[in-house]
Design an enzyme around this catalytic site. Structure first.
Site, PDB file in Angstrom:
ATOM      1  N   GLU A   5      30.422  25.586  41.798  1.00 27.99           N
ATOM      2  CA  GLU A   5      30.329  26.802  42.593  1.00 27.99           C
ATOM      3  C   GLU A   5      29.989  26.528  44.059  1.00 27.99           C
ATOM      4  OE1 GLU A   5      28.345  30.140  40.365  1.00 27.99           O
ATOM      5  OE2 GLU A   5      27.890  28.525  38.976  1.00 27.99           O
ATOM      6  N   LYS A  33      32.472  29.281  26.259  1.00 29.46           N
ATOM      7  CA  LYS A  33      31.822  29.100  27.546  1.00 29.46           C
ATOM      8  C   LYS A  33      30.998  27.821  27.556  1.00 29.46           C
ATOM      9  CE  LYS A  33      30.846  34.105  27.684  1.00 29.46           C
ATOM     10  NZ  LYS A  33      29.778  35.120  27.852  1.00 29.46           N
ATOM     11  N   SER A  83      29.503  32.031  36.949  1.00 30.71           N
ATOM     12  CA  SER A  83      30.705  32.461  37.668  1.00 30.71           C
ATOM     13  C   SER A  83      31.994  32.254  36.881  1.00 30.71           C
ATOM     14  CB  SER A  83      30.804  31.742  39.024  1.00 30.71           C
ATOM     15  OG  SER A  83      29.681  32.040  39.805  1.00 30.71           O
ATOM     16  N   GLU A  91      32.503  46.727  31.694  1.00 29.92           N
ATOM     17  CA  GLU A  91      31.698  45.659  32.291  1.00 29.92           C
ATOM     18  C   GLU A  91      30.824  46.267  33.382  1.00 29.92           C
ATOM     19  OE1 GLU A  91      33.534  41.839  33.078  1.00 29.92           O
ATOM     20  OE2 GLU A  91      35.330  42.476  31.982  1.00 29.92           O
ATOM     21  N   ASN A 146      25.169  40.547  28.684  1.00 25.39           N
ATOM     22  CA  ASN A 146      26.043  39.373  28.648  1.00 25.39           C
ATOM     23  C   ASN A 146      25.327  38.159  29.227  1.00 25.39           C
ATOM     24  OD1 ASN A 146      28.381  37.781  28.373  1.00 25.39           O
ATOM     25  ND2 ASN A 146      29.067  38.314  30.439  1.00 25.39           N
ATOM     26  N   ASN A 179      21.845  36.499  35.831  1.00 21.54           N
ATOM     27  CA  ASN A 179      22.174  35.544  36.886  1.00 21.54           C
ATOM     28  C   ASN A 179      21.042  35.539  37.911  1.00 21.54           C
ATOM     29  OD1 ASN A 179      23.311  34.308  39.226  1.00 21.54           O
ATOM     30  ND2 ASN A 179      25.357  34.738  38.434  1.00 21.54           N
ATOM     31  N   SER A 195      30.487  40.486  46.628  1.00 21.59           N
ATOM     32  CA  SER A 195      29.518  40.300  45.539  1.00 21.59           C
ATOM     33  C   SER A 195      28.789  41.600  45.216  1.00 21.59           C
ATOM     34  CB  SER A 195      28.498  39.227  45.905  1.00 21.59           C
ATOM     35  OG  SER A 195      29.093  37.954  45.938  1.00 21.59           O
TER      36      SER A 195
END
Length: 368
Positions: free
Chosen positions: A16, A185, A191, A228, A314, A317, A326
């Site tokens: 990232e 995952k 990200s 989402e 989920n 972060n 963002s």
């Protein structure tokens, strides 16, 4: 008024890296120059720290696909155990100006997982965002999910496998428990790096191989069908939640490119169109998740909201993106906190936590 010296550390060795460059750019542009002097420290992809000038710290700054750190000839070293002047110019061995606080906007591995936070704590430097424990917990999706479940918070069903147990990953067995499609995952990435949505055995095997390229542990999760939703959280002992927002991907799922590169990859509903009672429920679950994982300062909590109104977390972060598209800063703007004010509050929270830590005794007897 004496200005505070803020060190913005950005870049890093993770996948990232470029996202971090974009985040740093937006923080530098938004920070109140009448209150703060900024020191820019860019970490290149090899892990070297560069002292950068604000006029030239980025190359291709306006192009997310080509953005790069402009490496300087002045490298920075950190000296633990000092109460001031913890940073030195490596070439000249001269002390750099003392920092009042650090904004470590290094996303992903070695920046968001507690590693950088531990170094800053050893160096006795206040820093924005969660400390070592919560940073490392939230980075490991399996551990975070276990703690969220223990706190009574809904998470998707799934399995975790280390590389050593890779031979135990049997597609048919996983399908029997999770159905299809499912998500694969890396356990310790953010990200959407290395994430695959799969529906067939062939896609499954490709997805497992891709995830193991980024971590030694992978998670396989059921697909939760729902909207989402994301919510920003701010605070230390008494955190508050922003209005929720909604991601409306134009691709199959909200990928890395959709989040940070392709502005047309997803539409953002800010705030989300939700009934007032449901807004309160999402905000409460966001704060509960933030508290359960012992976060401080800031975090963005990502949800799935099902048709029946069930809320699934989920992920949490701990250093969300601060790019121009963002969600974290955008949600606070629509909630009444401007970008410069948000940076003010984050810096104040970092200093508050540092002052609280200084009150703790570090020795039972003798000198401290």
């Amino acid at each position: 008024m004496t200005k505070k010296k803020v060190g913005i550390i950005f870049g890093g060795k993770s996948a990232e890296h470029e996202v971090s460059l974009q985040s740093a750019k937006n923080i530098v542009e938004a920070i109140d120059k009448d209150k703060y002097d900024v020191m820019l420290i860019g970490i290149d992809k090899q892990g070297k720290w560069h002292l950068n000038d604000q006029s030239s710290y980025l190359l291709n700054a306006e192009n997310p696909k080509l953005i790069q750190l402009n490496k300087s000839n002045e490298n920075v070293a950190i000296v633990p155990g000092e109460n001031d002047h913890q940073l030195i110019n490596k070439a000249s061995a001269q002390n750099l100006e003392q920092l009042d606080v650090v904004f470590p906007i290094v996303h992903g591995t070695l920046g968001e997982d507690g590693s950088l936070q531990g170094m800053l704590r050893i160096a006795n430097l206040p820093f924005v965002g969660p400390s070592v424990l919560s940073s490392s917990i939230c980075m490991d999706k399996e551990i975070a999910k276990r703690l969220l479940e223990a706190a009574g918070i809904n998470v998707a069903k799934g399995f975790a496998f280390t590389r050593a147990k890779k031979d135990r990953i049997v597609y048919e067995d996983i399908v029997a428990h999770l159905g299809t499609p499912m998500f694969i995952k890396p356990a310790n990435q953010g990200s959407s790096v290395g994430v695959s949505k799969v529906s067939t055995k062939e896609e499954f095997e490709v997805g497992i191989a891709a995830a193991f390229q980024y971590d030694h542990k992978v998670i396989i999760e059921e697909s939760v069908v729902g909207r989402e939703i994301e919510c920003s959280v701010l605070g230390n002992d008494e955190p508050i939640a922003s209005l929720p927002g909604e991601i409306l991907p134009n691709t199959e799922f909200y990928s890395y490119e959709s989040k940070y590169i392709d502005e047309k990859g997803a539409e953002l509903a800010i705030p989300a169109e939700l009934p007032g009672e449901l807004v309160k429920n999402v905000q409460q679950v966001a704060v509960n998740a933030f508290t359960a994982l012992q976060c401080e300062g800031l975090a963005r909590v990502d949800f799935f909201l099902t048709e029946t109104g069930d809320i699934y977390v989920n992920e949490v972060n701990t250093l969300p993106g601060f790019t121009r598209i963002s969600m974290y800063p955008k949600l606070w703007e629509v909630s009444g906190i401007s970008y410069p004010e948000l940076i003010d509050r984050l810096i104040e929270l970092a200093i508050e936590r540092h002052e609280n830590d200084r009150m703790l005794k570090s020795a039972v007897w003798g000198e401290e």
